[in-house]
Scaffold this motif. Sequence first.
Motif, PDB file in Angstrom:
ATOM      1  N   VAL A 107       0.713  -1.343   0.019  1.00  0.00           N
ATOM      2  CA  VAL A 107      -0.041   0.099   0.070  1.00  0.00           C
ATOM      3  C   VAL A 107       0.826   1.318  -0.040  1.00  0.00           C
ATOM      4  O   VAL A 107       0.466   2.098  -0.572  1.00  0.00           O
ATOM      5  CB  VAL A 107      -0.956  -0.226   1.147  1.00  0.00           C
ATOM      6  N   SER A 108       1.875   1.283   0.968  1.00  0.00           N
ATOM      7  CA  SER A 108       2.975   2.460   0.702  1.00  0.00           C
ATOM      8  C   SER A 108       3.472   2.545  -0.356  1.00  0.00           C
ATOM      9  O   SER A 108       3.587   3.768  -0.839  1.00  0.00           O
ATOM     10  CB  SER A 108       3.799   2.257   1.946  1.00  0.00           C
ATOM     11  N   VAL A 109       4.181   1.475  -1.059  1.00  0.00           N
ATOM     12  CA  VAL A 109       4.664   1.872  -2.227  1.00  0.00           C
ATOM     13  C   VAL A 109       3.605   2.375  -3.321  1.00  0.00           C
ATOM     14  O   VAL A 109       4.097   2.976  -4.193  1.00  0.00           O
ATOM     15  CB  VAL A 109       5.116   0.237  -2.818  1.00  0.00           C
ATOM     16  N   ASN A 110       2.354   1.711  -3.552  1.00  0.00           N
ATOM     17  CA  ASN A 110       1.462   2.276  -4.387  1.00  0.00           C
ATOM     18  C   ASN A 110       1.223   3.684  -4.352  1.00  0.00           C
ATOM     19  O   ASN A 110       0.985   4.541  -5.299  1.00  0.00           O
ATOM     20  CB  ASN A 110       0.309   1.267  -4.316  1.00  0.00           C
ATOM     21  N   THR A 111       1.067   4.076  -3.003  1.00  0.00           N
ATOM     22  CA  THR A 111       0.880   5.535  -2.615  1.00  0.00           C
ATOM     23  C   THR A 111       1.858   6.609  -3.296  1.00  0.00           C
ATOM     24  O   THR A 111       1.740   7.570  -3.697  1.00  0.00           O
ATOM     25  CB  THR A 111       0.660   5.875  -1.182  1.00  0.00           C
ATOM     26  N   ASP A 112       3.072   5.989  -2.915  1.00  0.00           N
ATOM     27  CA  ASP A 112       4.129   7.005  -3.562  1.00  0.00           C
ATOM     28  C   ASP A 112       4.271   6.829  -5.090  1.00  0.00           C
ATOM     29  O   ASP A 112       4.638   7.836  -5.508  1.00  0.00           O
ATOM     30  CB  ASP A 112       5.610   6.303  -2.756  1.00  0.00           C
ATOM     31  N   ILE A 113       3.876   5.890  -5.629  1.00  0.00           N
ATOM     32  CA  ILE A 113       3.813   5.944  -6.998  1.00  0.00           C
ATOM     33  C   ILE A 113       2.736   6.771  -7.650  1.00  0.00           C
ATOM     34  O   ILE A 113       2.951   7.651  -8.456  1.00  0.00           O
ATOM     35  CB  ILE A 113       3.442   4.374  -7.520  1.00  0.00           C
ATOM     36  N   GLU A 114       1.777   6.880  -6.987  1.00  0.00           N
ATOM     37  CA  GLU A 114       0.577   7.726  -7.114  1.00  0.00           C
ATOM     38  C   GLU A 114       0.912   9.132  -7.041  1.00  0.00           C
ATOM     39  O   GLU A 114       0.500   9.914  -7.930  1.00  0.00           O
ATOM     40  CB  GLU A 114      -0.642   7.447  -6.307  1.00  0.00           C
ATOM     41  N   LYS A 115       1.692   9.453  -6.093  1.00  0.00           N
ATOM     42  CA  LYS A 115       1.925  11.083  -5.620  1.00  0.00           C
ATOM     43  C   LYS A 115       3.229  11.346  -6.698  1.00  0.00           C
ATOM     44  O   LYS A 115       3.667  12.556  -6.690  1.00  0.00           O
ATOM     45  CB  LYS A 115       2.642  11.034  -4.201  1.00  0.00           C
ATOM     46  N   GLY A 116       3.904  10.215  -7.581  1.00  0.00           N
ATOM     47  CA  GLY A 116       5.143  10.770  -8.249  1.00  0.00           C
ATOM     48  C   GLY A 116       6.419  10.835  -7.577  1.00  0.00           C
ATOM     49  O   GLY A 116       7.430  11.077  -8.128  1.00  0.00           O
ATOM     50  N   ALA A 180      10.590 -11.303   3.813  1.00  0.00           N
ATOM     51  CA  ALA A 180      10.474 -12.272   2.505  1.00  0.00           C
ATOM     52  C   ALA A 180       9.243 -11.795   1.926  1.00  0.00           C
ATOM     53  O   ALA A 180       8.772 -11.744   0.781  1.00  0.00           O
ATOM     54  CB  ALA A 180      11.083 -13.436   2.650  1.00  0.00           C
ATOM     55  N   PHE A 181       8.004 -12.146   3.038  1.00  0.00           N
ATOM     56  CA  PHE A 181       6.717 -12.151   2.507  1.00  0.00           C
ATOM     57  C   PHE A 181       6.181 -10.568   1.746  1.00  0.00           C
ATOM     58  O   PHE A 181       5.247 -10.911   0.989  1.00  0.00           O
ATOM     59  CB  PHE A 181       5.778 -12.561   3.360  1.00  0.00           C
ATOM     60  N   SER A 182       6.974  -9.678   2.454  1.00  0.00           N
ATOM     61  CA  SER A 182       6.457  -8.339   1.984  1.00  0.00           C
ATOM     62  C   SER A 182       6.955  -8.079   0.529  1.00  0.00           C
ATOM     63  O   SER A 182       6.225  -7.242  -0.091  1.00  0.00           O
ATOM     64  CB  SER A 182       7.438  -7.414   3.022  1.00  0.00           C
ATOM     65  N   TRP A 183       7.726  -8.869   0.054  1.00  0.00           N
ATOM     66  CA  TRP A 183       8.026  -8.815  -1.490  1.00  0.00           C
ATOM     67  C   TRP A 183       6.638  -9.104  -2.302  1.00  0.00           C
ATOM     68  O   TRP A 183       6.676  -8.326  -3.474  1.00  0.00           O
ATOM     69  CB  TRP A 183       9.082  -9.589  -1.751  1.00  0.00           C
ATOM     70  N   VAL A 184       5.978  -9.937  -1.806  1.00  0.00           N
ATOM     71  CA  VAL A 184       4.776 -10.250  -2.549  1.00  0.00           C
ATOM     72  C   VAL A 184       3.832  -8.906  -2.622  1.00  0.00           C
ATOM     73  O   VAL A 184       3.450  -8.628  -3.679  1.00  0.00           O
ATOM     74  CB  VAL A 184       4.164 -11.365  -1.983  1.00  0.00           C
ATOM     75  N   GLY A 189       1.908  -3.874  -5.253  1.00  0.00           N
ATOM     76  CA  GLY A 189       1.979  -2.135  -4.991  1.00  0.00           C
ATOM     77  C   GLY A 189       2.353  -1.918  -6.500  1.00  0.00           C
ATOM     78  O   GLY A 189       1.957  -0.630  -6.918  1.00  0.00           O
ATOM     79  N   LEU A 190       3.376  -2.194  -6.952  1.00  0.00           N
ATOM     80  CA  LEU A 190       3.706  -1.739  -8.413  1.00  0.00           C
ATOM     81  C   LEU A 190       2.827  -2.191  -9.394  1.00  0.00           C
ATOM     82  O   LEU A 190       2.693  -1.439 -10.527  1.00  0.00           O
ATOM     83  CB  LEU A 190       5.067  -2.339  -8.779  1.00  0.00           C
ATOM     84  N   LEU A 191       2.048  -3.306  -9.482  1.00  0.00           N
ATOM     85  CA  LEU A 191       1.462  -3.866 -10.288  1.00  0.00           C
ATOM     86  C   LEU A 191       0.170  -3.254 -10.382  1.00  0.00           C
ATOM     87  O   LEU A 191      -0.603  -3.023 -11.514  1.00  0.00           O
ATOM     88  CB  LEU A 191       1.206  -5.473 -10.354  1.00  0.00           C
ATOM     89  N   LEU A 192      -0.571  -2.993  -9.483  1.00  0.00           N
ATOM     90  CA  LEU A 192      -1.861  -2.629  -9.385  1.00  0.00           C
ATOM     91  C   LEU A 192      -1.982  -1.183  -9.340  1.00  0.00           C
ATOM     92  O   LEU A 192      -0.994  -0.438  -8.828  1.00  0.00           O
ATOM     93  CB  LEU A 192      -2.617  -3.087  -8.168  1.00  0.00           C
ATOM     94  N   GLU A 195      -4.450   1.693  -4.269  1.00  0.00           N
ATOM     95  CA  GLU A 195      -4.127   1.211  -2.920  1.00  0.00           C
ATOM     96  C   GLU A 195      -5.266   0.353  -2.606  1.00  0.00           C
ATOM     97  O   GLU A 195      -4.950  -0.635  -1.777  1.00  0.00           O
ATOM     98  CB  GLU A 195      -3.641   2.286  -1.824  1.00  0.00           C
ATOM     99  N   LYS A 196      -6.656   0.692  -2.802  1.00  0.00           N
ATOM    100  CA  LYS A 196      -7.535  -0.091  -2.431  1.00  0.00           C
ATOM    101  C   LYS A 196      -7.741  -1.641  -3.177  1.00  0.00           C
ATOM    102  O   LYS A 196      -7.993  -2.515  -2.678  1.00  0.00           O
ATOM    103  CB  LYS A 196      -8.788   0.288  -2.973  1.00  0.00           C
ATOM    104  N   SER A 197      -6.940  -1.548  -4.636  1.00  0.00           N
ATOM    105  CA  SER A 197      -6.958  -2.976  -5.290  1.00  0.00           C
ATOM    106  C   SER A 197      -5.930  -3.747  -4.535  1.00  0.00           C
ATOM    107  O   SER A 197      -6.068  -4.877  -4.147  1.00  0.00           O
ATOM    108  CB  SER A 197      -6.452  -2.534  -6.632  1.00  0.00           C
ATOM    109  N   VAL A 198      -4.688  -3.061  -4.072  1.00  0.00           N
ATOM    110  CA  VAL A 198      -3.749  -3.614  -3.180  1.00  0.00           C
ATOM    111  C   VAL A 198      -4.242  -4.325  -2.024  1.00  0.00           C
ATOM    112  O   VAL A 198      -4.016  -5.481  -1.672  1.00  0.00           O
ATOM    113  CB  VAL A 198      -2.586  -2.672  -2.912  1.00  0.00           C
TER     114      VAL A 198
END
Length: 280
Positions: A107-116, A180-184, A189-192, A195-198
């Motif tokens: 979720v955090s990764v996806n949020t930073d992507i959306e903010k640029g 290790a599980f967080s890599w999933v 986060g990069l694919l979707l 953040e709601k989808s994630v």
Amino acid sequence: MSTATTDAQDLAPVRTESLAELLIAKERPRRPSALSASLTFGWRAILKIKHVPEQLFDVTAFPIMMVLMYTYLFGGALAGSPREYIQYLLPGILVMSVVMITMYTGVSVNTDIEKGVFDRFRSLPIWRPSTLVGYLLGDALRYAMASAVMLTVGIILGFRPDSALGVLAGVLLLLVFSFAFSWVWTMFGLLLRTEKSVMGVSMMVLFPLTFLSDIFVKPETMPGWLQAFVNNNPVTHVASAVRGLMEGDWPAADVAWSLGWAGLLVAVFGPVTMRLYNRK
């Protein structure tokens, strides 16, 4: 006249040769190492918690609620009393809570992507994976905090581990697996796109893995077809390993399976995540 001459000299254009000499007069700063860059981004993740302390609810309020709810809800029915049941439950519910909050990395990764923000990170002369590794390192601190909170609540409710070293080893094993599980979820986060989808996809994966395990009851009480899944569930291996370590034993098979699953998750999802990150 002298003053006018001095001002004219000060305003004279800089020659190209002088500017080049000035630029090369000093050595360029060294490129940060992979470890240094990763720790810097890990510190950034910790600072985000400082500025938004509400992020700590999932590692404080949520674990306390889980321990209290399942101990008093199932304790009398499954073990005769909550105090007896918590001896079996706490290591498993510790694994469940920490594994479930790993999804917030994605979720955090996806949020930073959306903010640029990631566009700026990718332009920096740093080790490419350090941005993602920093997220995971920062979240590892949150996992440790959740573990400390749950163990404290469990001890208050009557949980008595047989080995302090076993407790430390169990928490360390859980942190390794969670990292290790967080890599999933980083991949998701990069694919979707949102953040709601994630969060939605994460819950679809986490609920079967955590509830269809030996966290709440022993697999021997389940139907045979379900035991086949439960006994090969990575969460079962981690929960059994943590439970055995806290009981003062050394469950070598479960520890080996847990570390094996951790290595497999990093080996599979790490390269996929980096490929998505480079192409994002």
